[in-house]
Design a protein around this motif. Sequence first.
Motif, short mmCIF file in Angstrom:
data_model
loop_
_atom_site.label_atom_id
_atom_site.label_comp_id
_atom_site.label_asym_id
_atom_site.label_seq_id
_atom_site.Cartn_x
_atom_site.Cartn_y
_atom_site.Cartn_z
N VAL A 8 0.86 -1.19 0.00
CA VAL A 8 0.00 0.00 0.00
C VAL A 8 0.89 1.23 0.00
CG1 VAL A 8 -1.71 1.35 1.25
CG2 VAL A 8 -1.90 -1.14 1.19
N VAL A 9 0.75 2.05 -1.04
CA VAL A 9 1.48 3.32 -1.13
C VAL A 9 0.45 4.44 -1.02
CG1 VAL A 9 2.97 4.77 -2.55
CG2 VAL A 9 3.18 2.28 -2.68
N ILE A 10 0.71 5.42 -0.17
CA ILE A 10 -0.21 6.55 -0.05
C ILE A 10 0.50 7.83 -0.45
CG2 ILE A 10 -1.52 5.43 1.79
CD1 ILE A 10 -0.17 7.40 3.76
N GLY A 11 -0.25 8.77 -0.99
CA GLY A 11 0.37 10.03 -1.37
C GLY A 11 -0.59 11.03 -1.94
N ARG A 12 -0.08 12.25 -2.11
CA ARG A 12 -0.81 13.32 -2.77
C ARG A 12 0.20 14.31 -3.33
NH1 ARG A 12 -4.92 16.75 0.74
NH2 ARG A 12 -2.97 17.32 1.80
N LEU A 22 7.22 4.09 -6.80
CA LEU A 22 6.55 3.00 -7.51
C LEU A 22 7.54 2.22 -8.37
CD1 LEU A 22 3.21 4.77 -8.53
CD2 LEU A 22 3.65 3.28 -6.57
N THR A 23 8.50 2.91 -8.96
CA THR A 23 9.50 2.22 -9.77
C THR A 23 10.34 1.27 -8.90
OG1 THR A 23 9.61 4.09 -11.31
CG2 THR A 23 11.45 2.54 -11.33
N SER A 24 10.63 1.69 -7.68
CA SER A 24 11.43 0.84 -6.80
C SER A 24 10.68 -0.42 -6.38
CB SER A 24 11.84 1.62 -5.54
OG SER A 24 10.74 1.83 -4.66
N LYS A 31 1.12 -7.54 -5.57
CA LYS A 31 0.19 -6.46 -5.96
C LYS A 31 0.58 -5.18 -5.25
CE LYS A 31 -3.41 -5.67 -8.58
NZ LYS A 31 -3.41 -6.04 -10.02
N VAL A 32 0.51 -4.07 -5.98
CA VAL A 32 0.76 -2.75 -5.42
C VAL A 32 -0.50 -1.90 -5.61
CG1 VAL A 32 2.16 -0.66 -5.48
CG2 VAL A 32 3.22 -2.89 -5.93
N VAL A 33 -0.96 -1.28 -4.53
CA VAL A 33 -2.10 -0.36 -4.59
C VAL A 33 -1.62 1.02 -4.20
CG1 VAL A 33 -4.32 0.26 -3.57
CG2 VAL A 33 -3.84 -2.13 -4.12
N TYR A 34 -1.88 1.99 -5.05
CA TYR A 34 -1.57 3.38 -4.73
C TYR A 34 -2.86 4.08 -4.32
CZ TYR A 34 -0.85 8.37 -5.37
OH TYR A 34 -0.82 9.72 -5.17
N VAL A 35 -2.88 4.63 -3.12
CA VAL A 35 -4.06 5.34 -2.61
C VAL A 35 -3.80 6.83 -2.73
CG1 VAL A 35 -5.65 5.62 -0.69
CG2 VAL A 35 -4.44 3.44 -0.99
N GLN A 48 -1.03 4.74 -12.94
CA GLN A 48 -1.72 3.83 -13.86
C GLN A 48 -0.82 3.42 -15.01
OE1 GLN A 48 -5.10 6.36 -14.67
NE2 GLN A 48 -6.39 5.34 -13.15
N ARG A 49 -0.01 4.35 -15.50
CA ARG A 49 0.93 4.01 -16.57
C ARG A 49 1.95 2.97 -16.13
NH1 ARG A 49 1.10 9.67 -17.40
NH2 ARG A 49 3.17 9.75 -16.41
N LEU A 50 2.26 2.98 -14.84
CA LEU A 50 3.22 2.01 -14.30
C LEU A 50 2.56 0.68 -13.95
CD1 LEU A 50 5.38 4.37 -12.04
CD2 LEU A 50 6.04 3.35 -14.23
N GLY A 51 1.28 0.56 -14.24
CA GLY A 51 0.59 -0.70 -13.99
C GLY A 51 0.17 -0.92 -12.56
N VAL A 52 0.08 0.15 -11.79
CA VAL A 52 -0.28 0.05 -10.39
C VAL A 52 -1.78 0.25 -10.22
CG1 VAL A 52 0.00 1.16 -8.12
CG2 VAL A 52 1.98 0.82 -9.61
#
Length: 325
Positions: A8-12, A22-24, A31-35, A48-52
Motif C-alpha cells: 500500500v502506497v499513499i500520497g498526494r 513506484l518504480t522501486s 500487488k501494489v495499490v496506490y491510494v 496507472q501508466r506504471l501498472g499500479v
Amino acid sequence: MATGIGIVVIGRNEGPRLERCLTSLAGAADKVVYVDSGSTDDSVQMAQRLGVEVLELNLAIPFTAARARNEGFVCLQRLLPLMRYVQFVDGDCEVAAGWLPKAQAFLDAQPKVAVVCGRRRERFPQRSVYNLLCDLEWDTPIGEAKACGGDALMRADAFAAASGFRPDLIAGEEPELCVRLRAAGWKVWRLDDEMTLHDAAMTRFGQWWQRSLRAGHAFAEGAFLHGAESEQHWLRESRRAWIWGLCIPLTIVIVSALLGWSGLLLLLIYPLQVVRLARRGERSTRENWLQAFFLVLGKFPEMVGQVKFLLNKYGAGKSALIEYK
C-alpha cells in the motif's frame, strides 16, 4: 514468483518522488495499490501508466493517512485474497532493493513478530538543517522496538485482527497501532537493513515548526488513548512539552514580575539544557549541537500541538490535518 506480499502506497501530489517510489517496487510484490488523496498533479495517471492499481479516496470523508492505509489494505484483500504480508510505504519514499525479501524472511522465521521495519534514511540531508534533523530522527536502535513508522512490513492477519489503524488519528497512527498489537501479544522489530530513502523536502523553518506541532498533537492524543496503561504511551513526551513549552516560561514571567529583571536569568535553563543534550550525543559535534538545539526549541511547537488537541477534543475545534509540505 508469488510472494504473498501486497503493498500500500499513499500520497498526494508527490510528483517525481512517487514515480521513484513506484518504480522501486516493480516486481517486488504480488500487488501494489496506490491510494491517492486528491492529487492535482499527474500522480494518478502516472501510477496507472506504471501498472499500479489506483484507489482514489472519497474526499467527502475527512482524510487521514491512517484512513488511506486502511482503505488500501481492504483493496489489497479483495485483489489478493491469499496475502500474508502487507508493506506500507509513504509516496515520498523509495524502497531499497532487497528489503522485502529480507523482511519477509525475518517474519517467516519469527512467528511472534507482527511488524518489521528497517533503516529509513533521508535522501538529501545536506540540503537543509531540517532534512538533517529528519535523518537523525530516523536513526533509531535496532532489535525489538515499541513502534514503527509509516514504512513497515506487517502480517496481514495481525493487522486485520487489530482492525488496522485508527482512521480518525491525524498523526501518530503507527505507534498507536503498535501499542495495540503488543498488547495482543505481538512483537515489533527493527532490522539493521536499508529499508527506504525518504524525501522530507523541508527547507523552511515554518515547515519544521508545523511538523513539530503535529508531533505534539500526536503525543497528546497518544497519551489520551494509552497514557493510563502500564507503558504510559507518550505521557513523558507530553509532560516535557508542557514543562518546557509553557510551565517554565510562565514561571520566568512570574518570577520576573516579582523580582525584576534578575528573574530573566532563569532563561539560562534553556541553553544549559541544550548543552546537556549535546554532550550526551553520540554523533558528530555539529550534529549533536544541532539536534540538541532543535530538541529544546521543539518543545514550543509541541506544546502548541498539545493545546490544539485539547481544543479539538473538549472545545469547539475540529481535527484537521497538520501538514508541513
